[in-house]
Design an enzyme around this catalytic site. Structure first.
Site, PDB file in Angstrom:
ATOM      1  N   LYS A 235      29.139  37.718  33.832  1.00 28.08           N
ATOM      2  CA  LYS A 235      28.884  38.913  33.828  1.00 28.08           C
ATOM      3  C   LYS A 235      27.922  39.384  32.836  1.00 28.08           C
ATOM      4  CE  LYS A 235      32.063  40.819  37.333  1.00 28.08           C
ATOM      5  NZ  LYS A 235      33.436  41.504  37.648  1.00 28.08           N
ATOM      6  N   ARG A 271      39.533  35.927  37.833  1.00 27.39           N
ATOM      7  CA  ARG A 271      38.580  35.458  38.767  1.00 27.39           C
ATOM      8  C   ARG A 271      37.368  34.778  38.162  1.00 27.39           C
ATOM      9  NH1 ARG A 271      34.069  37.580  40.902  1.00 27.39           N
ATOM     10  NH2 ARG A 271      33.669  37.462  43.275  1.00 27.39           N
TER      11      ARG A 271
HETATM   12  C1  8Y7 Z   1      34.986  41.290  41.043  1.00 35.45           C
HETATM   13  C2  8Y7 Z   1      35.221  41.109  42.252  1.00 35.45           C
HETATM   14  C3  8Y7 Z   1      33.290  40.744  42.018  1.00 35.45           C
HETATM   15  C4  8Y7 Z   1      35.860  41.692  39.963  1.00 35.45           C
HETATM   16  C5  8Y7 Z   1      37.286  41.612  41.675  1.00 35.45           C
HETATM   17  C6  8Y7 Z   1      30.403  39.064  40.112  1.00 35.45           C
HETATM   18  C7  8Y7 Z   1      33.945  40.501  44.259  1.00 35.45           C
HETATM   19  C8  8Y7 Z   1      30.563  40.486  40.739  1.00 35.45           C
HETATM   20  N1  8Y7 Z   1      33.746  41.213  40.710  1.00 35.45           N
HETATM   21  N2  8Y7 Z   1      36.595  41.218  42.728  1.00 35.45           N
HETATM   22  N3  8Y7 Z   1      34.204  40.939  42.811  1.00 35.45           N
HETATM   23  N4  8Y7 Z   1      37.109  41.646  40.381  1.00 35.45           N
HETATM   24  N5  8Y7 Z   1      38.740  41.869  42.139  1.00 35.45           N
HETATM   25  O1  8Y7 Z   1      29.668  39.171  39.074  1.00 35.45           O
HETATM   26  O2  8Y7 Z   1      35.705  41.614  38.752  1.00 35.45           O
HETATM   27  O3  8Y7 Z   1      31.417  38.459  40.509  1.00 35.45           O
HETATM   28  S1  8Y7 Z   1      31.468  40.481  42.470  1.00 35.45           S
END
Ligand code: 8Y7
Length: 292
Positions: A235, A271
């Protein structure tokens, strides 16, 4: 700040109940590998086939991923929304393809209940909703009916405008209040407590200082007694701390450090894009934790 209404149970006893009767044990931090099924996200820039996406999932599984998170719409700040139809056309064939050869738990990254329903029918196990069922109020009911675990992520506003001047008086306390409200909504819709997961939503309507406060203050969310998911991987806050001209997929050091610190502060699921590197780091922490 957060009242200790619900006892924080031992890591050993904690688990997430999937619809098919399987349980995701949270006796160690789990790794959720990210698969973005968007036309611009495959390495060679060309349009990948469902087989190729499934191959990426297989690689992540071999590298130690416990879950794969499949998404068909970019939710990066300012990204354009896609229709549920377009989103389904992207993700459903990939879920079907993965299911032909693997029982690896799949989460569907969507805030659209239509897409979530089709994904569960195609074999997905978990709904990862960045809007915590705010953008599709019927998402919670769907999760209840299908007995699918639901990730409730905090986001300030919508993906389009979330980074336009976000402000909190007390970021951790406000996210905690948001969780309490969303948990109650989901319980009212019939979801079992054992199927809710909380996520503070790093980068979703947060300044650099907010992201740091969240990572430092993660333990406060544990007081709600539910599993915690954290997504810090690649990020932009990582690039703010260590600016480089390199693309996001080169932010591995900062991403792994964020995963390690999240885990040290009580995260249950991480994640991440870089599964192999994260799994390696978590194994070291765990080995040391076992003797200290
Ligand atoms: C997150 C996410 C994204 C997160 C959860 C990226 C879909 C943006 N970030 N889902 N999604 N938590 N639960 O940079 O932090 O990966 S998308």
């Amino acid at each position: 700040m957060l009242e200790q209404k619900i006892k924080h149970t031992d890591r050993e006893a904690r688990q997430i109940a999937l619809a098919d009767g399987r349980r995701l044990k949270l006796d160690r931090p789990l790794v959720m590998g990210v698969i973005n099924v968007t036309p611009d996200s495959f390495s060679d820039g060309g349009k990948a086939t469902p087989k190729q996406w499934a191959e990426s999932a297989r690689t992540m599984e071999n590298e130690g991923a416990d879950i794969v998170d499949i998404g068909g719409e970019s939710t990066r700040p300012g990204a354009k929304p896609v229709s549920a139809n377009e989103e389904m056309q992207r993700v459903i064939p990939v879920i079907e393809e993965i299911r032909k050869s693997s029982t690896l738990p799949i989460s569907i990254d969507t805030y659209k209940s239509e897409t979530a329903k089709a994904a569960l029918d195609a074999g997905a196990d978990i709904i990862n909703d960045i809007s915590a069922s705010r953008l599709s109020p019927d998402m919670a009911k769907l999760a209840a009916e299908k007995k699918a675990p639901l990730v409730l992520m905090h986001m300030l506003g919508t993906p389009r405008q979330m980074q336009e001047n976000p402000h909190y008086d007390d970021c951790v306390a406000e996210i905690g209040q948001f969780f309490e409200e969303r948990i109650n909504y989901c319980l009212d819709q019939g979801i079992d407590r054992s199927r809710l997961v909380l996520d503070p939503g790093i980068g979703f309507g947060k300044r650099l200082s907010d992201n740091i406060e969240i990572l430092a203050g993660l333990r406060a969310f544990g007081l709600l007694g539910l599993p915690l998911l954290v997504g810090a991987s690649r990020k932009s806050f990582i690039n703010m701390l260590h600016p480089t001209d390199l693309p996001a997929n080169q932010r591995i050091g900062g991403s792994v450090a964020a995963a390690v610190v999240a885990c040290a502060n009580g995260a249950d699921i991480l994640r991440v894009h870089d599964v192999r590197q994260t799994v390696g780091a978590l194994k070291v922490i765990r080995a040391v934790g076992e003797v200290s």
